[in-house]
Design an enzyme around this catalytic site. Structure first.
Site, mmCIF file in Angstrom:
data_model
loop_
_atom_site.group_PDB
_atom_site.id
_atom_site.type_symbol
_atom_site.label_atom_id
_atom_site.label_comp_id
_atom_site.label_asym_id
_atom_site.label_seq_id
_atom_site.Cartn_x
_atom_site.Cartn_y
_atom_site.Cartn_z
ATOM 1 N N SER A 120 0.828 -1.206 0.000
ATOM 2 C CA SER A 120 0.000 0.000 0.000
ATOM 3 C C SER A 120 0.858 1.249 0.000
ATOM 4 O O SER A 120 0.379 2.324 -0.327
ATOM 5 C CB SER A 120 -0.870 0.035 1.251
ATOM 6 O OG SER A 120 -1.718 -1.065 1.286
ATOM 7 N N HIS A 141 -1.898 -3.115 -6.919
ATOM 8 C CA HIS A 141 -2.504 -2.769 -5.638
ATOM 9 C C HIS A 141 -4.019 -2.955 -5.685
ATOM 10 O O HIS A 141 -4.733 -2.174 -6.314
ATOM 11 C CB HIS A 141 -2.127 -1.310 -5.287
ATOM 12 C CG HIS A 141 -2.595 -0.893 -3.942
ATOM 13 N ND1 HIS A 141 -3.270 0.281 -3.714
ATOM 14 C CD2 HIS A 141 -2.482 -1.505 -2.740
ATOM 15 C CE1 HIS A 141 -3.552 0.366 -2.428
ATOM 16 N NE2 HIS A 141 -3.080 -0.692 -1.816
ATOM 17 N N GLU A 153 -4.732 -0.623 -8.787
ATOM 18 C CA GLU A 153 -3.733 0.354 -9.227
ATOM 19 C C GLU A 153 -2.523 -0.425 -9.746
ATOM 20 O O GLU A 153 -1.949 -1.241 -9.012
ATOM 21 C CB GLU A 153 -3.311 1.256 -8.061
ATOM 22 C CG GLU A 153 -4.393 2.234 -7.639
ATOM 23 C CD GLU A 153 -4.027 3.046 -6.403
ATOM 24 O OE1 GLU A 153 -4.331 4.241 -6.368
ATOM 25 O OE2 GLU A 153 -3.443 2.488 -5.450
ATOM 26 N N ASN A 191 -4.666 5.939 -1.762
ATOM 27 C CA ASN A 191 -4.277 6.126 -0.358
ATOM 28 C C ASN A 191 -3.657 7.487 -0.087
ATOM 29 O O ASN A 191 -3.706 7.982 1.039
ATOM 30 C CB ASN A 191 -3.326 5.013 0.088
ATOM 31 C CG ASN A 191 -4.096 3.752 0.441
ATOM 32 O OD1 ASN A 191 -5.277 3.810 0.774
ATOM 33 N ND2 ASN A 191 -3.448 2.612 0.337
HETATM 34 P P1 NAD Z 1 -2.557 -9.607 6.731
HETATM 35 O O1 NAD Z 1 -1.837 -9.364 8.018
HETATM 36 O O2 NAD Z 1 -4.011 -9.899 6.764
HETATM 37 O O3 NAD Z 1 -1.870 -10.833 5.945
HETATM 38 C C1 NAD Z 1 -0.496 -10.948 5.748
HETATM 39 C C2 NAD Z 1 -0.183 -12.432 5.597
HETATM 40 O O4 NAD Z 1 1.152 -12.592 5.140
HETATM 41 C C3 NAD Z 1 -0.311 -13.214 6.910
HETATM 42 O O5 NAD Z 1 -1.194 -14.308 6.708
HETATM 43 C C4 NAD Z 1 1.124 -13.702 7.193
HETATM 44 O O6 NAD Z 1 1.169 -15.009 7.764
HETATM 45 C C5 NAD Z 1 1.719 -13.702 5.799
HETATM 46 N N1 NAD Z 1 3.168 -13.564 5.769
HETATM 47 C C6 NAD Z 1 3.960 -12.772 6.516
HETATM 48 N N2 NAD Z 1 5.255 -12.901 6.139
HETATM 49 C C7 NAD Z 1 5.265 -13.797 5.117
HETATM 50 C C8 NAD Z 1 6.275 -14.343 4.282
HETATM 51 N N3 NAD Z 1 7.551 -14.007 4.439
HETATM 52 N N4 NAD Z 1 5.901 -15.216 3.324
HETATM 53 C C9 NAD Z 1 4.601 -15.577 3.143
HETATM 54 N N5 NAD Z 1 3.592 -15.070 3.908
HETATM 55 C C10 NAD Z 1 3.922 -14.207 4.876
HETATM 56 O O7 NAD Z 1 -2.216 -8.334 5.813
HETATM 57 P P2 NAD Z 1 -3.044 -7.782 4.561
HETATM 58 O O8 NAD Z 1 -4.004 -6.749 5.033
HETATM 59 O O9 NAD Z 1 -3.512 -8.922 3.744
HETATM 60 O O10 NAD Z 1 -1.887 -6.981 3.800
HETATM 61 C C11 NAD Z 1 -0.969 -7.632 2.950
HETATM 62 C C12 NAD Z 1 -0.339 -6.613 2.021
HETATM 63 O O11 NAD Z 1 -1.376 -5.968 1.246
HETATM 64 C C13 NAD Z 1 0.422 -5.476 2.712
HETATM 65 O O12 NAD Z 1 1.523 -5.127 1.919
HETATM 66 C C14 NAD Z 1 -0.602 -4.344 2.753
HETATM 67 O O13 NAD Z 1 -0.001 -3.070 2.793
HETATM 68 C C15 NAD Z 1 -1.301 -4.553 1.432
HETATM 69 N N6 NAD Z 1 -2.670 -4.031 1.335
HETATM 70 C C16 NAD Z 1 -3.537 -4.093 2.388
HETATM 71 C C17 NAD Z 1 -4.843 -3.599 2.232
HETATM 72 C C18 NAD Z 1 -5.848 -3.687 3.352
HETATM 73 O O14 NAD Z 1 -6.946 -3.110 3.213
HETATM 74 N N7 NAD Z 1 -5.585 -4.387 4.439
HETATM 75 C C19 NAD Z 1 -5.243 -3.055 1.002
HETATM 76 C C20 NAD Z 1 -4.326 -3.042 -0.066
HETATM 77 C C21 NAD Z 1 -3.049 -3.517 0.128
#
Ligand code: NAD
Length: 284
Positions: A120, A141, A153, A191
């Site tokens: 993000s 994204h 995006e 964002n």
């Molecule tokens: P989350 O915490 O729900 O999930 C992250 C997952 O990644 C977890 O299940 C964890 O076990 C796993 N993980 C951690 N390290 C790892 C590794 N080395 N290899 C494999 N898996 C691993 O987080 P999320 O909200 O799904 O966010 C994930 C990404 O998406 C981030 O970069 C975040 O910025 C981005 N993002 C989030 C949103 C949102 O609304 N939450 C929106 C767009 C983008």
């Protein structure tokens, strides 16, 4: 333009599971990689639940749901992603962890493969620089909840090739998403506008200017938003928002992007929002 048939997804949290779901639903073979089996099981349970909801609403047939589920392979061994034409990384929002993963994927994947980050706020070029294929690295994204939100995006770094961008636009279209082109700056397009707004809502609540319910009702009924900012924060995840705000503030030094003290304290308390059962509201 490389033909995308097999998609690898790293991380099956909130976003990774959604990305894996829409990719499998669009007919791609999907390999999902996670750190442990419990995380994979949680991710797959979420995917099944979401697909069942589509069936309930008659937006998906039972046969299509079953066919979608058959296109998944789950693994805790990164090597199982080696056949992927496109890998989408959706692990924790942490640069050292992402760079380490990009480096491993670069060694593992075929030369034509593209690697994308769903970050993000982090700098995509920094991940690209950890590989020997920076022209095939971009941001992709998605928005939460991925199966429902139409936007993607596509983030172009200063070295991403036009061929990579074209491939990603075509891939997004196959998922039924609308892609927009963003540059590799913190917050991209959405964002960059949304995060300062969410942080300002926290400041308003923190300083006692209004109740959380009134802030949310105000933006819902006054601006026609589907949910208020504090509810939206609970859905996005307060921990994720905190990381994003820190990165945006670090880059721009704009006080509107600085995480408010209350956000930091809620994250320290483990109040991450809906995913932990408690945020601004209670979900237990
Ligand atoms: P989350 O915490 O729900 O999930 C992250 C997952 O990644 C977890 O299940 C964890 O076990 C796993 N993980 C951690 N390290 C790892 C590794 N080395 N290899 C494999 N898996 C691993 O987080 P999320 O909200 O799904 O966010 C994930 C990404 O998406 C981030 O970069 C975040 O910025 C981005 N993002 C989030 C949103 C949102 O609304 N939450 C929106 C767009 C983008």
């Amino acid at each position: 333009m490389p033909d995308i048939k097999r998609v690898g997804v790293c991380g099956s949290g909130l976003m990774g599971s959604g990305i894996a779901q829409v990719s499998a639903a669009a007919g791609f073979e999907v390999a999902v990689f996670e750190v442990d089996q419990a995380a994979l099981d949680r991710g797959m349970a979420g995917i099944k639940k979401s697909l069942d909801k589509f069936v309930e609403k008659k937006a998906l047939s039972e046969a299509d749901r079953d066919a979608t589920l058959k296109r998944f392979k789950t693994t805790t061994n990164l090597d199982d992603l080696k056949e992927s034409d496109l890998v989408i990384e959706a692990i924790v929002e942490n640069m050292p962890a992402k760079k380490e993963l990009f480096k491993k994927l670069d060694v593992l994947l075929a030369p034509h493969a593209i690697i994308c980050s769903n970050t993000s706020s982090l700098c995509v070029i920094e991940m690209a620089a950890a590989t020997k294929r920076p022209q095939q690295i971009a941001g992709l994204h998605f928005f939460n909840p991925v199966p429902l939100m139409k936007l993607v995006e596509v983030v172009k770094t200063i070295v991403t090739s036009q061929e990579t961008i074209d491939t990603l636009f075509a891939f997004a279209a196959k998922l039924g998403k609308k892609a927009i082109l963003a540059q590799d700056t913190p917050g991209f397009i959405v964002n960059r506008l949304l995060v300062p707004y969410l942080l300002y809502a926290i400041r308003m609540y923190e300083s006692g200017l209004a109740s959380k319910e009134d802030i949310d009702e105000g933006m819902k009924l006054g601006c026609g938003h589907p949910m208020g900012p504090l509810t939206l924060l609970d859905f996005v995840g307060l921990d994720t928002t905190y990381y994003i705000a820190e990165i945006m503030f670090d880059e721009f030094k704009d006080p509107l992007m600085a995480p408010p003290p209350l956000l930091k304290r809620m994250v320290l308390a483990g109040h991450y929002g809906k995913k932990s059962g408690k945020g601004f509201y209670d979900y237990t």
